[in-house]
Design a protein around this motif. Structure first.
Motif, PDB file in Angstrom:
ATOM      1  N   ARG A  91       0.820  -1.217   0.000  1.00  0.00           N
ATOM      2  CA  ARG A  91       0.000   0.000   0.000  1.00  0.00           C
ATOM      3  C   ARG A  91       0.851   1.263   0.000  1.00  0.00           C
ATOM      4  O   ARG A  91       0.496   2.268  -0.617  1.00  0.00           O
ATOM      5  N   SER A  92       2.014   1.200   0.645  1.00  0.00           N
ATOM      6  CA  SER A  92       2.865   2.385   0.746  1.00  0.00           C
ATOM      7  C   SER A  92       3.603   2.702  -0.557  1.00  0.00           C
ATOM      8  O   SER A  92       4.095   3.826  -0.741  1.00  0.00           O
ATOM      9  N   VAL A  93       3.689   1.725  -1.483  1.00  0.00           N
ATOM     10  CA  VAL A  93       4.417   1.982  -2.731  1.00  0.00           C
ATOM     11  C   VAL A  93       3.500   2.518  -3.830  1.00  0.00           C
ATOM     12  O   VAL A  93       3.981   2.989  -4.864  1.00  0.00           O
ATOM     13  N   PHE A  94       2.204   2.445  -3.619  1.00  0.00           N
ATOM     14  CA  PHE A  94       1.256   2.933  -4.623  1.00  0.00           C
ATOM     15  C   PHE A  94       1.391   4.443  -4.747  1.00  0.00           C
ATOM     16  O   PHE A  94       1.316   5.185  -3.755  1.00  0.00           O
ATOM     17  N   THR A  95       1.597   4.923  -5.973  1.00  0.00           N
ATOM     18  CA  THR A  95       1.844   6.348  -6.181  1.00  0.00           C
ATOM     19  C   THR A  95       0.578   7.157  -6.447  1.00  0.00           C
ATOM     20  O   THR A  95       0.627   8.384  -6.537  1.00  0.00           O
ATOM     21  N   GLY A  96      -0.569   6.458  -6.570  1.00  0.00           N
ATOM     22  CA  GLY A  96      -1.820   7.165  -6.792  1.00  0.00           C
ATOM     23  C   GLY A  96      -2.399   7.715  -5.491  1.00  0.00           C
ATOM     24  O   GLY A  96      -1.791   7.633  -4.423  1.00  0.00           O
ATOM     25  N   ARG A  97      -3.582   8.239  -5.601  1.00  0.00           N
ATOM     26  CA  ARG A  97      -4.270   8.826  -4.447  1.00  0.00           C
ATOM     27  C   ARG A  97      -5.027   7.753  -3.682  1.00  0.00           C
ATOM     28  O   ARG A  97      -5.638   6.861  -4.283  1.00  0.00           O
ATOM     29  N   GLN A  98      -4.973   7.807  -2.358  1.00  0.00           N
ATOM     30  CA  GLN A  98      -5.758   6.923  -1.507  1.00  0.00           C
ATOM     31  C   GLN A  98      -6.577   7.771  -0.534  1.00  0.00           C
ATOM     32  O   GLN A  98      -6.048   8.706   0.067  1.00  0.00           O
ATOM     33  N   LEU A  99      -7.842   7.432  -0.392  1.00  0.00           N
ATOM     34  CA  LEU A  99      -8.683   8.139   0.564  1.00  0.00           C
ATOM     35  C   LEU A  99      -9.744   7.201   1.118  1.00  0.00           C
ATOM     36  O   LEU A  99     -10.090   6.193   0.493  1.00  0.00           O
ATOM     37  N   HIS A 100     -10.207   7.530   2.299  1.00  0.00           N
ATOM     38  CA  HIS A 100     -11.280   6.772   2.937  1.00  0.00           C
ATOM     39  C   HIS A 100     -12.623   7.393   2.532  1.00  0.00           C
ATOM     40  O   HIS A 100     -12.685   8.514   2.011  1.00  0.00           O
ATOM     41  N   THR A 101     -13.683   6.663   2.801  1.00  0.00           N
ATOM     42  CA  THR A 101     -15.035   7.148   2.509  1.00  0.00           C
ATOM     43  C   THR A 101     -15.241   8.583   2.983  1.00  0.00           C
ATOM     44  O   THR A 101     -15.872   9.393   2.295  1.00  0.00           O
TER      45      THR A 101
ATOM     46  N   PHE B 179     -12.586  13.147  -9.669  1.00  0.00           N
ATOM     47  CA  PHE B 179     -11.904  12.017 -10.298  1.00  0.00           C
ATOM     48  C   PHE B 179     -12.142  11.973 -11.805  1.00  0.00           C
ATOM     49  O   PHE B 179     -11.991  10.934 -12.431  1.00  0.00           O
ATOM     50  N   ALA B 180     -12.503  13.083 -12.375  1.00  0.00           N
ATOM     51  CA  ALA B 180     -12.807  13.142 -13.806  1.00  0.00           C
ATOM     52  C   ALA B 180     -11.626  12.640 -14.640  1.00  0.00           C
ATOM     53  O   ALA B 180     -10.479  13.051 -14.439  1.00  0.00           O
ATOM     54  N   GLY B 181     -11.920  11.716 -15.561  1.00  0.00           N
ATOM     55  CA  GLY B 181     -10.890  11.188 -16.442  1.00  0.00           C
ATOM     56  C   GLY B 181      -9.921  10.232 -15.775  1.00  0.00           C
ATOM     57  O   GLY B 181      -8.905   9.860 -16.374  1.00  0.00           O
ATOM     58  N   ARG B 182     -10.222   9.808 -14.558  1.00  0.00           N
ATOM     59  CA  ARG B 182      -9.313   8.939 -13.808  1.00  0.00           C
ATOM     60  C   ARG B 182      -9.827   7.505 -13.728  1.00  0.00           C
ATOM     61  O   ARG B 182     -11.012   7.230 -13.928  1.00  0.00           O
TER      62      ARG B 182
ATOM     63  N   ALA C 120      -4.405   2.084 -11.790  1.00  0.00           N
ATOM     64  CA  ALA C 120      -5.362   2.924 -11.053  1.00  0.00           C
ATOM     65  C   ALA C 120      -4.716   4.255 -10.706  1.00  0.00           C
ATOM     66  O   ALA C 120      -3.518   4.327 -10.400  1.00  0.00           O
ATOM     67  N   ASP C 121      -5.528   5.296 -10.766  1.00  0.00           N
ATOM     68  CA  ASP C 121      -5.078   6.619 -10.343  1.00  0.00           C
ATOM     69  C   ASP C 121      -5.471   6.910  -8.899  1.00  0.00           C
ATOM     70  O   ASP C 121      -4.879   7.777  -8.250  1.00  0.00           O
ATOM     71  N   ALA C 122      -6.493   6.188  -8.420  1.00  0.00           N
ATOM     72  CA  ALA C 122      -6.969   6.421  -7.054  1.00  0.00           C
ATOM     73  C   ALA C 122      -7.643   5.170  -6.518  1.00  0.00           C
ATOM     74  O   ALA C 122      -8.222   4.386  -7.277  1.00  0.00           O
ATOM     75  N   VAL C 123      -7.563   5.002  -5.209  1.00  0.00           N
ATOM     76  CA  VAL C 123      -8.273   3.935  -4.503  1.00  0.00           C
ATOM     77  C   VAL C 123      -9.085   4.575  -3.389  1.00  0.00           C
ATOM     78  O   VAL C 123      -8.545   5.353  -2.583  1.00  0.00           O
ATOM     79  N   ILE C 124     -10.371   4.277  -3.376  1.00  0.00           N
ATOM     80  CA  ILE C 124     -11.245   4.791  -2.321  1.00  0.00           C
ATOM     81  C   ILE C 124     -11.582   3.630  -1.394  1.00  0.00           C
ATOM     82  O   ILE C 124     -12.198   2.644  -1.809  1.00  0.00           O
ATOM     83  N   TRP C 125     -11.174   3.741  -0.139  1.00  0.00           N
ATOM     84  CA  TRP C 125     -11.391   2.683   0.852  1.00  0.00           C
ATOM     85  C   TRP C 125     -12.740   2.885   1.545  1.00  0.00           C
ATOM     86  O   TRP C 125     -12.889   3.775   2.377  1.00  0.00           O
TER      87      TRP C 125
END
Length: 276
Positions: A67-77, A86-89, A201-206
């Motif tokens: 999880r720490s190596v992922f360069t995209g955006r991570q956010l919780h609900t 997240f347009a175009g992502r 992936a550009d982002a992961v939403i937890w």
């Protein structure tokens, strides 16, 4: 604690309760046969303490490898606002509950986001005609059964995990909710499943829920399995002067809900009165 509601203010005035609003409690510790409550505005010695900090202020993110190596955006609900962010992502939504379904549907219906919905098990949608009133009735029936010593009906969880609100139904019926099983690890630019398949992936939403907010009780060394504090009813087994209220079934059936908190609250007050 948060600011008061109108009803709370009326109760405070009626009973002249010395309530401190906006005060954060940092720690509760044992001191000279009592409990010392340390807060940012001062300290109090107490013969008994009720902890009711709930389960909605501590977001939970699973410890997924990489999880720490992922360069995209991570956010919780709690950090999600709207699809425009997240347009175009390419977005991966993790979680098979209501939040996961609703955010995945919100993004998918927007049309400008590539969405992959990831869940631990196949999503379980409640029947389309199940609404808030029906869920309230089911939860009430479960609470009454448990208090009467009858078998657990399973409550709302027995029916399914996801309320099919209109946007979720629309995205589901349009075939826009593409569900995959939980991935095994992160890569720098996405995720990878156990079979070696990858997705950028550009982002992961937890959308992975919350955990009980119990950090202020750490110095009492009471934590048991799953991070819970073992209790008899609401009373902590390792500290009889401490009661925990509103964290879920382990502190009373449905005690994290308005419908279920009344009885364990009365039980806690009764026990404390007896202790004093």
């Amino acid at each position: 604690m948060p600011g008061p509601t109108c009803g709370a203010v009326q109760v405070e005035k009626r009973y002249d309760l010395p309530v401190q609003h906006g005060t954060r409690v940092d720690a509760v510790r044992r001191d000279a046969g009592r409990l010392l409550v340390e807060a940012e505005t001062g300290t109090w010695l107490a013969k008994a303490v009720i902890s009711a900090t709930g389960s909605w202020s501590r977001p939970f993110l699973p410890a997924v490898p990489g999880r720490s190596v992922f360069t995209g955006r991570q956010l919780h609900t709690v950090g999600y606002r709207c699809p425009a962010d997240f347009a175009g992502r390419r977005v991966i939504v993790v979680g098979g509950g209501n939040s996961g379904a609703q955010i995945a549907a919100d993004l998918a219906l927007d049309g400008d986001v590539e969405v992959t919905w990831v869940t631990q098990r196949p999503p379980r949608f409640l029947a389309d005609d199940i609404d808030g009133r029906a869920l309230f009735d089911v939860a009430t029936a479960r609470r009454r059964a448990l208090y009467a010593g009858r078998d657990d009906t399973g409550g709302v969880a027995f029916l399914g995990d996801i309320v099919a609100v209109p946007p979720v139904r629309a995205a589901r019926d349009a075939g826009l909710l593409h569900v995959k099983p939980m991935f095994a690890q992160f890569t720098a630019d996405g995720v990878q499943w156990a079979d070696g398949h990858r997705a950028d992936a550009d982002a992961v939403i937890w959308c992975t829920g919350f955990r009980p907010a119990l950090a202020h009780l750490a110095l009492l060394n009471l934590r048991g399995p799953r991070g819970h504090i073992p209790t008899d009813g609401t009373r902590a087994l390792g500290e009889p002067r401490l009661h925990l209220l509103g964290y879920g079934d382990w502190t009373g059936p449905a005690s994290a809900t308005l419908i279920g908190v009344g009885r364990p609250a009365r039980d806690a007050v009764r026990e404390i009165a007896g202790l004093l």
